[in-house]
Design a protein around this motif. Sequence first.
Motif, short mmCIF file in Angstrom:
data_model
loop_
_atom_site.label_atom_id
_atom_site.label_comp_id
_atom_site.label_asym_id
_atom_site.label_seq_id
_atom_site.Cartn_x
_atom_site.Cartn_y
_atom_site.Cartn_z
N SER A 58 0.30 1.16 1.99
CA SER A 58 0.93 0.28 1.02
C SER A 58 1.61 1.07 -0.08
N GLN A 71 -7.40 -1.06 2.92
CA GLN A 71 -6.52 -2.13 2.47
C GLN A 71 -6.32 -3.19 3.54
N ARG A 112 -3.20 -6.34 4.07
CA ARG A 112 -1.88 -6.69 3.53
C ARG A 112 -1.31 -7.86 4.31
N GLU A 126 4.37 -9.85 -1.10
CA GLU A 126 3.26 -9.21 -0.41
C GLU A 126 1.99 -9.29 -1.25
N LEU A 177 -1.90 -7.58 -1.33
CA LEU A 177 -2.73 -6.51 -0.82
C LEU A 177 -4.04 -6.47 -1.58
#
Length: 209
Positions: A4, A90, A92, A113, A115
């Motif tokens: 990310s 993570q 996402r 987005e 995350l």
Amino acid sequence: MNVSMTARRFSRLVLAVTGGLVLTVALATPASARTPVDPSTLNPAPPDSFNAVCYRDGSHITCDLAFSDPDVVDLPSGIICDGTELLYSQSRSVVGKRTYDADGNLLQRHFRESLDGTFRNPDTGRVALWTQHDTVIHNLAVPGDVATGTEKDSGLITRVWLPDGGTIVIDAGLLVVDVATDELVKVSAHHPIVLGDPSAPASLCAALD
């Protein structure tokens, strides 16, 4: 990410923004006026994983997109704390749109987005949580060429905190990047991570010591 933007920017602090799409609310158009378009005929075509649904809408072609990346677990972050590299995890998810001209050349990627993840010190076992919720608008200077134009990123770029609620660092506001050079051309609000303030990784290291 793919790592990310968050982890990339954190890594740049100690070693020194996706896939593409579009999240904007378009004006409603009667379904009967929309002609389906095969995504593979577009330049560039949305990756199959984006689950693109494309249609001709007046003088443009619009693709609606939604996908989630595979989760990342305990990868090296590039952040070194007293000789120990922190590990990051993570998840996402993304929703958005791509807009093409009548010839099928990409004009804009606009996406939202979300995350969430962790940073973990493998020596101490201590963990920090992080989150990111931002909107990205990439206006291409040359239709169809994703290596041109400017990319505007706004919102919560990163917040990192401890499980008990204590905030370690927060990075939020507006960033505008020249895509061709990857240089920041405009910055507003609070960006210790993006601007490379050494106190950001130092605070994270101290919290996970």
